[in-house]
Design an enzyme around this catalytic site. Structure first.
Site, PDB file in Angstrom:
ATOM      1  N   SER A 261       9.537 -17.715  -5.570  1.00 49.41           N
ATOM      2  CA  SER A 261      10.006 -17.245  -5.574  1.00 49.41           C
ATOM      3  C   SER A 261       9.512 -15.621  -6.101  1.00 49.41           C
ATOM      4  O   SER A 261       8.560 -15.905  -6.973  1.00 49.41           O
ATOM      5  CB  SER A 261      11.417 -17.305  -5.964  1.00 49.41           C
ATOM      6  OG  SER A 261      11.289 -17.527  -6.966  1.00 49.41           O
ATOM      7  N   ASP A 262       9.742 -14.667  -5.971  1.00 46.52           N
ATOM      8  CA  ASP A 262       9.501 -13.447  -7.136  1.00 46.52           C
ATOM      9  C   ASP A 262      10.362 -13.262  -8.294  1.00 46.52           C
ATOM     10  O   ASP A 262      11.104 -14.591  -8.104  1.00 46.52           O
ATOM     11  CB  ASP A 262       9.508 -11.881  -6.369  1.00 46.52           C
ATOM     12  CG  ASP A 262       8.675 -10.692  -6.884  1.00 46.52           C
ATOM     13  OD1 ASP A 262       8.303 -10.964  -8.015  1.00 46.52           O
ATOM     14  OD2 ASP A 262       8.200 -10.314  -6.258  1.00 46.52           O
ATOM     15  N   TYR A 263      10.316 -12.787  -9.399  1.00 47.53           N
ATOM     16  CA  TYR A 263      10.765 -12.752  -9.826  1.00 47.53           C
ATOM     17  C   TYR A 263      12.252 -12.590 -10.386  1.00 47.53           C
ATOM     18  O   TYR A 263      12.622 -11.704  -9.997  1.00 47.53           O
ATOM     19  CB  TYR A 263       9.665 -11.141 -10.796  1.00 47.53           C
ATOM     20  CG  TYR A 263       9.981 -12.121 -13.050  1.00 47.53           C
ATOM     21  CD1 TYR A 263       8.667 -11.894 -13.714  1.00 47.53           C
ATOM     22  CD2 TYR A 263      10.821 -11.470 -13.481  1.00 47.53           C
ATOM     23  CE1 TYR A 263       8.412 -12.348 -14.998  1.00 47.53           C
ATOM     24  CE2 TYR A 263      10.962 -11.578 -15.159  1.00 47.53           C
ATOM     25  CZ  TYR A 263       9.633 -11.392 -15.524  1.00 47.53           C
ATOM     26  OH  TYR A 263       9.703 -11.679 -16.997  1.00 47.53           O
ATOM     27  N   ASN A 264      12.539 -13.553 -10.813  1.00 45.05           N
ATOM     28  CA  ASN A 264      13.893 -13.408 -10.759  1.00 45.05           C
ATOM     29  C   ASN A 264      14.842 -13.967  -9.552  1.00 45.05           C
ATOM     30  O   ASN A 264      16.330 -13.234  -9.609  1.00 45.05           O
ATOM     31  CB  ASN A 264      15.123 -12.734 -11.695  1.00 45.05           C
ATOM     32  CG  ASN A 264      16.116 -12.762 -12.634  1.00 45.05           C
ATOM     33  OD1 ASN A 264      16.522 -14.011 -13.028  1.00 45.05           O
ATOM     34  ND2 ASN A 264      17.075 -11.748 -12.928  1.00 45.05           N
TER      35      ASN A 264
END
Length: 721
Positions: A261-264
Site C-alpha cells: 500500500s501507499d503511505y497510510n
C-alpha cells in the site's frame, strides 16, 4: 533458505509483522526528524515495531546496519528487514526528474541512470525503490506529473520497462541490483481538477486502453512489487479495489509479486467512506490482494480478530507473508542481512566523476529547445555574459523526491557558465524571487543595466522544485507577474537573450513565447544542471529532447494531450481561435496546446524524405514496413527522434486521432543521412473493442512518420482479416 519451513514455524504476530511497514524512526527513538505522516497515530508500541518486516525513510549504510541489528535481535526467528526508499531520479547523484527523462526518448539512457541510482542506493542499504511511477499524466495542474515519463501509454511502457531493467538487472542477480516497485496502480494520474489524491472517474474502456498499458509493460519486464494508488477509481479506493488488484493484476496478468500500500492508505479508506473503521479497512485491503501495509498497522492490530471472525483466512495471510519472505530470500538477506551496505563504497560512489558525468548527459538530453530564432547557440567568444533571474544562482534545482540528494551538491547556471567560459566576464543578478504570485522586482534596475551591457543574456526563470511533486497541485501554471516583468524588461534591452526555464511540470508559457526569441526548458535537471545548461547554451551540447507531455496554451485546456478523440463538431483549424459557433472550441484559446507532444528543436535542421510504405494493405501474417530517410542538414553533431503514429479511421468505438506506435533515436553527423525502417504488425493495431475484447478490426488506417505529433507525412493502408 527453506521459506516454507520458516513460515510454518512463525507465530501469527510474526506473520502480521511481516505484512507491516513502519518508518525507520520507530527503530531509533532518539531520532527527532520530521517524518511525513501520522506516526503518532499509528497505535503500536516500540516493541511491536520490532516485529515489522520492512522499513522506509532512512539514510545511509551506517543507519541501515544499526536498524537491521536492532530488528533481527528482537525477531524470534531473526528475520531480516527489507529496507525501502524513494529512489525516484537518483540517490545522491541526481539526474533529471522522470518527466524530463521521458523527453529523452532514450531507453538505454534511462536504464543506465536507473542502474547508477540503484548502485548508489544499494551501498547505502536500500533493497527496494518505490520507482518507476507509471501513472499516465495529461493534466499539468497535478504536481506529481514530475514523477511520470509523460502522457503517452506506449512511451511510458517502454521507459518504465527500462527503469525496471536498470534497477533489477537480471532478476536481482547482480551485486548492486535492487527491487523495483511500480506505482501507482491505477490511474492516479487522472485526478479530478488535477488535485492530488482526488477521485478518478474513468470508464473501464479508457482505463484499459490508456492507463493500464504502462503498468503492464513493467509487469512483463519482471518488476518485483506494485503499489496501489491513493485515489478512488469508480468510487472504490485502489487499495481495496478487487477489479484492479484481483481481477486484472493477479488473475489476468498473473502477477505474483508483492503488493504494498501507499503511505497510510489502509486507514484512508475510512475517510473515503468505504471502510467503517481500521479493522474493516484491513479486511478490505487484504481481501483484495494487498500484502504489505505501509505506515498504518490495521492488519497487525486487528488481524487476529478478523481471522477469528472468519473475515480473513490463514491462507490469505500465509500467501502474503510467503511473497515477502521469498523476496528477502531472492535478495540474499538471510545469508547477508546488510547485503552490500558499505560506508566506504558510499564515499567512493556517491557523486563520483562517472556518476556526475552521466547525470550531466541526462540533463542535456532531457532539455527541450522550445523556440530558437537564431539566438542559440551563443558564441563562446562573448566577452560579457549576464546571467539574470531567480534561478541564476539557485541550487534548488534537483527536483522533488530526490532522496539523499542535496541542494548544496547542485551546480548553478552561473557556476556552470563560469566554469565553461573562465575568460569571460560573467555577472549575475537575481532580479526577483521565484515565489508563485510574486509581483515585486526589487532588482529590476540592476537587471536592466546588466542586460544592456552584455553580449549575451541567460534569463533563468521558472518554477521552484517544491512547487511541484506530491501534494503540490496548482490552479495557475503561468510564470509569476514579477518574472514576466523582469523578462519584458531584459528582452527590451537585449534581444540576444535566451530564456532558460526550470519546472517540474509543463508551464503556460504563452506570454513568454511571444517575446522571447529563444526558450530552453530544462525541467528540474538535478546535480549537474548548471553544467548541462551552460554546455547547451554555448554549443558544447546540442538539444535533442522531445516533449513527453504537451504544454498548454492556457490552464483552461487541461487536461490536454495529443491523442485526443475527434468530436462530431470539430473546429476547422485547432491551432487558432475558432470564430464559428456550435463547434468544439474555446472563445479565447485554440484547441491545440502551445507546444505538442514530441516537439523539440535542435541546432540542426533535419529533413525527412523518401517516405515509403511497403504495401497498401496489412494482414495478420503480413506486416508493413514504413521507411523514411532523415538527414542532418546542420553543422553540429546531433540526435533526432523519429516517431511513428497511426490513426484507425473507422472502428466499433471512437479511436484517437493519433497514437504513437514506435520511435527511433538517431545520432547523425553534419550532412549524414540514415534510413529508418519501422515494422507495423496487425498486433500493433489492436485495441479494446466495443465487446471488450482486445483485437484489431478490418478497415482503413493512416500511418504517419515525423519529428513530432504535429509535423507528419502519411499514407493510408487497409487491414484485411
Amino acid at each position: 533458505m527453506d521459506i516454507q519451513k520458516l513460515l510454518s514455524q512463525m507465530t501469527l504476530q510474526e506473520k502480521l509483522g511481516q505484512l507491516t511497514q513502519v518508518n525507520a524512526v520507530f527503530f531509533k527513538p532518539d531520532n527527532t526528524a520530521d517524518i511525513t505522516g501520522p506516526v503518532s497515530l499509528l497505535g503500536i508500541e516500540e516493541s511491536d515495531a520490532l516485529y515489522c518486516g520492512s522499513t522506509l525513510n532512512f539514510i545511509g549504510a551506517k543507519d541501515m546496519k544499526k536498524i537491521q541489528d536492532i530488528a533481527m535481535a528482537a525477531q524470534p526467528h531473526g528475520i531480516p528487514l527489507l529496507f525501502m526508499q524513494d529512489v525516484i531520479h537518483g540517490y545522491r547523484t541526481i539526474y533529471p526528474i522522470p518527466l524530463g527523462m521521458g523527453c529523452t526518448f532514450d531507453e538505454e539512457l534511462v536504464e543506465e541512470c536507473a542502474r547508477m541510482a540503484g548502485k548508489e542506493a544499494a551501498v547505502s542499504g536500500v533493497h527496494v525503490t518505490f520507482s518507476p511511477m507509471l501513472d499516465l499524466v495529461r493534466d499539468a495542474r497535478w504536481g506529481r506529473v514530475m514523477e511520470s515519463t509523460g502522457e503517452d501509454p506506449f512511451l511510458n511502457g517502454r521507459l518504465g520497462a527500462a527503469f525496471v531493467r536498470g534497477y533489477q538487472g537480471d532478476k536481482l542477480q547482480g551485486k548492486y541490483d535492487i527491487a523495483a516497485c511500480v506505482k501507482h496502480f491505477a490511474a492516479y494520474g487522472a485526478p479530478e481538477a488535477g488535485r492530488d489524491y482526488n477521485a478518478v472517474e474513468l470508464s473501464e474502456h479508457t482505463l484499459r486502453e490508456s492507463y493500464l498499458p504502462g503498468y503492464r509493460a513493467c509487469i512483463d519486464a519482471g518488476v518485483e512489487m506494485i503499489m496501489p494508488s491513493f485515489n478512488t477509481v469508480g468510487g472504490v479506493p485502489s487499495t481495496c479495489n478487487r477489479l484492479l488488484l484481483d481481477k486484472i493484476l493477479r488473475r489476468e496478468w498473473a502477477f505474483d509479486g508483492i503488493v504494498i500500500s501507499d503511505y497510510n492508505a489502509y486507514r484512508e479508506m475510512v475517510k473515503h467512506g468505504v471502510a467503517e473503521d481500521d479493522k474493516h479497512a484491513a479486511e478490505l485491503a487484504i481481501g483484495a490482494g494487498c500484502d504489505i501495509e505501509m505506515m498504518s498497522a490495521t492488519a497487525y492490530l486487528h488481524g487476529e480478530e478478523l481471522l477469528a471472525e472468519g473475515r480473513l483466512t490463514m491462507e490469505q495471510i500465509d500467501r502474503a507473508v510467503l511473497r515477502v519472505l521469498e523476496l528477502k530470500d531472492r535478495l540474499g538477506l538471510f545469508e547477508n542481512p546488510y547485503r552490500v551496505a558499505n560506508e566506504q563504497e558510499e564515499a567512493e560512489l556517491h557523486l563520483c566523476p562517472a556518476h556526475r558525468a552521466l547525470a550531466r548527459r541526462a540533463a542535456e538530453e532531457a532539455s527541450v529547445l522550445l523556440k530558437n530564432e537564431n539566438v542559440l547557440p551563443f558564441s563562446k567568444n562573448a566577452k560579457k555574459i549576464a546571467v539574470i533571474g531567480p534561478f541564476a544562482k539557485e541550487k534548488g534545482i534537483k527536483g522533488f523526491w530526490a532522496c539523499a540528494g542535496r541542494d548544496e551538491d547542485c551546480v548553478t547556471v552561473l557556476a556552470g557558465v563560469r566554469a565553461l567560459l573562465p575568460d569571460a566576464e560573467v555577472a549575475s543578478v537575481k532580479g526577483c524571487s521565484w515565489e508563485i504570485g510574486e509581483t515585486e522586482v526589487p532588482e529590476l534596475d540592476e537587471a536592466i543595466e546588466l542586460a544592456s551591457e552584455a553580449d549575451a543574456v541567460v534569463l533563468c526563470l521558472g518554477e521552484y522544485q517544491e512547487h511541484s511533486g506530491e501534494g503540490n497541485s496548482r490552479a495557475t501554471l503561468t510564470l509569476s507577474p514579477a518574472q514576466m516583468t523582469l523578462a519584458r524588461a531584459v528582452l527590451k534591452h537585449n534581444k540576444n537573450t535566451a530564456a532558460v526555464i526550470f519546472g517540474g511540470r509543463p508551464l503556460v508559457l504563452t506570454d513568454l513565447a511571444e517575446i522571447a526569441p529563444a526558450m530552453l526548458y530544462v525541467w528540474q535537471p538535478g546535480t549537474e544542471g548548471g553544467n548541462a545548461v551552460a554546455r547547451l547554451l554555448f554549443g558544447d551540447a546540442n538539444p535533442s529532447g522531445k516533449l513527453s507531455m504537451s504544454f498548454p496554451y492556457a490552464e483552461g485546456q487541461c487536461p490536454i494531450y495529443y491523442s485526443r478523440m475527434n468530436t462530431g463538431r470539430p473546429v476547422e483549424d485547432p491551432k487558432v481561435v475558432s470564430k464559428r459557433p456550435y463547434r468544439s472550441r474555446y472563445l479565447d484559446a485554440p484547441v491545440l496546446p502551445l507546444y505538442p507532444f514530441g516537439h523539440g528543436l535542435s541546432y540542426n535542421t533535419y529533413t525527412y524524405d523518401n517516405f515509403t510504405v511497403s504495401d497498401d494493405k496489412i494482414t495478420p501474417d503480413t506486416p508493413l514496413e514504413i521507411a523514411v530517410t532523415v538527414k542532418n542538414e546542420g553543422q553540429y553533431q546531433g540526435k533526432e527522434t523519429v516517431q511513428l503514429y497511426i490513426h484507425d479511421k473507422f472502428a466499433s468505438v471512437a479511436r484517437p486521432l493519433l497514437e504513437l506506435k514506435d520511435f527511433v533515436k538517431l545520432e547523425l553527423a553534419p550532412g549524414e543521412s540514415a534510413a529508418v525502417i519501422f515494422t507495423l504488425t496487425e498486433e500493433d493495431l489492436r485495441f479494446h473493442t466495443l465487446d471488450g475484447t482486445f483485437a484489431s478490426e478490418r478497415g482503413e488506417f493512416e500511418v504517419f512518420v515525423g519529428p513530432n505529433s504535429d509535423q507528419l507525412m502519411g499514407a493510408t493502408v487497409y487491414l484485411e482479416k
